[in-house]
Design an enzyme around this catalytic site. Structure first.
Site, PDB file in Angstrom:
ATOM      1  N   ASP A  74      50.557 -19.653  83.194  1.00  0.00           N
ATOM      2  CA  ASP A  74      50.458 -18.409  82.438  1.00  0.00           C
ATOM      3  C   ASP A  74      49.489 -17.424  83.076  1.00  0.00           C
ATOM      4  O   ASP A  74      49.686 -16.208  82.999  1.00  0.00           O
ATOM      5  CB  ASP A  74      50.021 -18.705  81.002  1.00  0.00           C
ATOM      6  CG  ASP A  74      51.192 -19.143  80.136  1.00  0.00           C
ATOM      7  OD1 ASP A  74      52.196 -19.607  80.699  1.00  0.00           O
ATOM      8  OD2 ASP A  74      51.102 -19.025  78.904  1.00  0.00           O
ATOM      9  N   LYS A 117      52.756 -24.162  78.217  1.00  0.00           N
ATOM     10  CA  LYS A 117      54.086 -24.407  77.639  1.00  0.00           C
ATOM     11  C   LYS A 117      54.639 -25.764  78.040  1.00  0.00           C
ATOM     12  O   LYS A 117      55.550 -26.276  77.400  1.00  0.00           O
ATOM     13  CB  LYS A 117      55.071 -23.309  78.083  1.00  0.00           C
ATOM     14  CG  LYS A 117      54.567 -21.900  77.842  1.00  0.00           C
ATOM     15  CD  LYS A 117      54.103 -21.679  76.410  1.00  0.00           C
ATOM     16  CE  LYS A 117      53.430 -20.328  76.226  1.00  0.00           C
ATOM     17  NZ  LYS A 117      52.211 -20.127  77.013  1.00  0.00           N
ATOM     18  N   CYS A 187      42.632 -24.383  82.575  1.00  0.00           N
ATOM     19  CA  CYS A 187      41.496 -23.453  82.498  1.00  0.00           C
ATOM     20  C   CYS A 187      40.420 -23.952  81.535  1.00  0.00           C
ATOM     21  O   CYS A 187      40.713 -24.461  80.459  1.00  0.00           O
ATOM     22  CB  CYS A 187      41.987 -22.073  82.117  1.00  0.00           C
ATOM     23  SG  CYS A 187      43.129 -21.373  83.338  1.00  0.00           S
ATOM     24  N   GLU A 438      52.254 -12.992  76.439  1.00  0.00           N
ATOM     25  CA  GLU A 438      50.840 -12.974  76.106  1.00  0.00           C
ATOM     26  C   GLU A 438      50.216 -11.669  76.589  1.00  0.00           C
ATOM     27  O   GLU A 438      50.651 -11.101  77.590  1.00  0.00           O
ATOM     28  CB  GLU A 438      50.112 -14.151  76.768  1.00  0.00           C
ATOM     29  CG  GLU A 438      50.487 -15.492  76.173  1.00  0.00           C
ATOM     30  CD  GLU A 438      49.725 -16.636  76.805  1.00  0.00           C
ATOM     31  OE1 GLU A 438      49.837 -17.750  76.281  1.00  0.00           O
ATOM     32  OE2 GLU A 438      49.029 -16.415  77.821  1.00  0.00           O
ATOM     33  N   SER A 464      46.888 -14.964  74.775  1.00  0.00           N
ATOM     34  CA  SER A 464      46.360 -16.132  75.464  1.00  0.00           C
ATOM     35  C   SER A 464      45.285 -16.762  74.591  1.00  0.00           C
ATOM     36  O   SER A 464      44.650 -16.089  73.768  1.00  0.00           O
ATOM     37  CB  SER A 464      45.748 -15.703  76.800  1.00  0.00           C
ATOM     38  OG  SER A 464      44.908 -16.708  77.314  1.00  0.00           O
TER      39      SER A 464
END
Length: 548
Positions: A74, A117, A187, A438, A464
């Site tokens: 993402d 996802k 992340c 997002e 996000s």
């Protein structure tokens, strides 16, 4: 099995081509679905993890057979057309695993994945297939360091905003970029990837404590080996996902999400997983649990600590023990270990408490959960906002209206958003985007420009997990199907009242009805390919944005 009986001789011949022996052909076949690739930091190490999982399977006389599925980052897809494919990929991942397992008749399934996802897509597949299954995530990335400050991915997006506001030089921006992401893993903060990994553990589909072990920690290989062993135990007792994914298990996961300040995307994913499990979850369930659940975990982006620090004090088991002791979750739910949640927590060995990442229930960061469901004439079927770290919970201001993220991004970079504004971004919902993008790029820039607590944003798209500020997403019905957000006009007053759970367009009912009667849908943005199919079949966000 595809190997039993005389009529399966051709099948056995093909499997012998893989190097399988007579003995191996008599053992259970365990599918290993892995999203390893060389594109996504959260996935770059998953090939090594799968080796340990396979060792664990073999130690209990199983035959592991690995296959791959896709994975979208993402962060790399953010801020351009690529983000339209992110949520769509969840459905593709689920479908691809369903195809592989059913076509080859695996006896059980291990899913190894990371990031936003991929994790829910794999769990949707596990639930749909309902063969003995277990999940293993890749683990969080460790924080980077620069100029005495811890950094994560969200800081880089916000640094772009600071640069555009003249608060950061180009060289300083480059240094933040250089040091923010030091290695493999999802992340570092409680963004969507780590939120979902934690919630999958909370649901009972992962080994206790596994979700928060950093990607580059040797304990992750130990838990990978145990994952392989555990799937063989689950196969032996015929323990399946739908045995674990009860209504009570979902309520536990929602409670964890509210207590931790997790991503709003968790709402979409939990509803979609529950739909596969035949469990009815609604926005009202999230709202009810938020009302009664204290917010106790101090993780970025709303708090101070990265996920690696939660791991240092005991990971999710510490959070769930506090919630269980307070009577806020059900300890009798079954988990993939074959034991109840309560039994798992009684056996878990907690490390010494050296950081105040998890607050006492009686002295929380907030008395209520981190996600609030809003309704009103602008969102009759609901909208969601994450309030962890948000100071101003009531905002009234004029609408600045944009029909795409790109329009809003350009205007924001040009300094055209002013204090008090309500940025409205529409036609970015599941069908309208399509793909429900997002909005981290624009929300991070607003924060970086110093407007994070001075403006609000309302969208039928989503955010996000790194997003912070008064940002309202998942507005339903979306603009593309004629929801009220489609007829907001420039400078209309919008009222966001989180304490009273209201999202209102300050015009008369007659005026709103008149505008809606004159609205007509825009031309489809895509006429071929997967986005066209998704735009025609996507469910609304309050139903999980899956496919009909």
């Amino acid at each position: 099995m595809v190997v039993e009986g005389v009529e399966r001789s051709p099948h056995r011949a093909l499997l012998r081509a893989l190097g399988l022996s007579d003995e191996e052909l008599s053992r259970p076949f365990i599918g290993i679905a892995n999203s390893w690739n060389e594109v996504v930091p959260g996935h770059i190490h998953l090939d090594k993890l799968s080796c340990k999982v396979k060792d664990g399977v073999r130690s209990r006389n199983g035959v592991p057979l690995e296959f791959n599925t896709i994975a979208v980052c993402d962060g790399l897809a953010m801020g351009h057309e690529g983000m339209k494919f992110s949520l769509v990929s969840r459905e593709v991942i689920a479908d691809s695993i369903e195809i592989m397992v059913n076509a080859h008749r695996f006896d059980a399934l291990v899913c190894i994945g990371s990031c936003d996802k991929i994790e829910p897509g794999m769990v949707i597949a596990m639930t749909r297939l309902n063969v003995p299954s277990i999940f293993l995530n890749g683990g969080p990335m460790r924080c980077g360091y620069y100029a005495g400050r811890r950094l994560s991915t969200g800081d880089v997006f916000e640094a772009v905003g600071k640069y555009s506001a003249g608060e950061l030089s180009l060289e300083e921006l480059k240094q933040v970029e250089k040091y923010a992401c030091p290695g493999a893993g999802s992340c570092a903060g409680l963004y969507t990837a780590n939120t979902m990994a934690i919630l999958i553990e909370a649901l009972g589909l992962m080994l206790p404590g596994a979700s928060t072990i950093p990607a580059e920690d040797s304990r992750r290989y130990e838990v990978a080996y145990k994952t392989g062993q555990t799937i063989m135990n689950a196969l032996e007792i015929d323990l399946k996902p739908k045995d674990i994914l009860t209504y009570e298990a979902f309520l536990n996961a929602i409670t964890v999400d509210m207590a931790m300040g997790g991503s709003t995307n968790a709402i979409l994913h939990l509803i979609a997983i529950a739909r596969e499990a035949g469990v009815k979850l609604t926005l009202e369930d999230f709202d009810k649990i938020s009302n009664r659940t204290p917010y106790i975990v101090d993780l970025i982006p709303g708090g101070r600590y990265p996920v690696e620090d939660l791991d240092k004090v005991g990971g999710l088991p510490l959070v769930m023990k506090k919630l269980l002791d307070a009577g806020l979750i059900d300890g009798d739910v079954l988990t993939i270990t074959g034991k109840t949640l309560r039994q798992n927590l009684e056996e878990y060995v907690f490390p010494p408490q050296t950081l105040d990442v998890v607050k006492p229930i009686e002295n929380p960061l907030s008395k209520h959960g981190s996600i609030v469901v809003l309704k009103g004439n602008l969102a009759p079927e609901g909208a969601v906002v994450k309030i962890s770290g948000v100071k101003n919970l009531i905002h009234k201001g004029p609408a600045k209206v944009f029909n795409s993220e790109e329009e809003a991004f350009k205007s924001t970079m040009n300094g055209e958003i002013e204090e008090g504004d309500v940025v409205v971004i529409r036609y970015e919902g599941p069908r309208g985007g399509p793909g429900m993008r997002e909005m981290l790029s624009i929300t991070a820039i607003l924060v970086g420009q110093g407007l994070g607590e001075k403006v609000a944003l309302v969208t039928d798209g989503r955010f996000s997990g790194a997003t912070r500020g008064l940002m309202v997403g998942h507005v339903s019905p979306e603009a593309a199907v004629g929801g009220p957000i489609a007829v907001v006009e420039e400078d209309d007053e919008i009222i966001i009242d989180v304490p009273n759970k209201k999202l209102e367009l300050n015009i008369s009912r007659e005026e709103l009805e008149d505008r809606l009667s004159r609205w007509s849908p825009p031309e489809p943005r895509y006429r071929r390919g997967i986005l066209k199919r998704y735009s025609e079949l996507a469910l609304p966000s309050h139903l999980g944005a899956g496919l009909e």
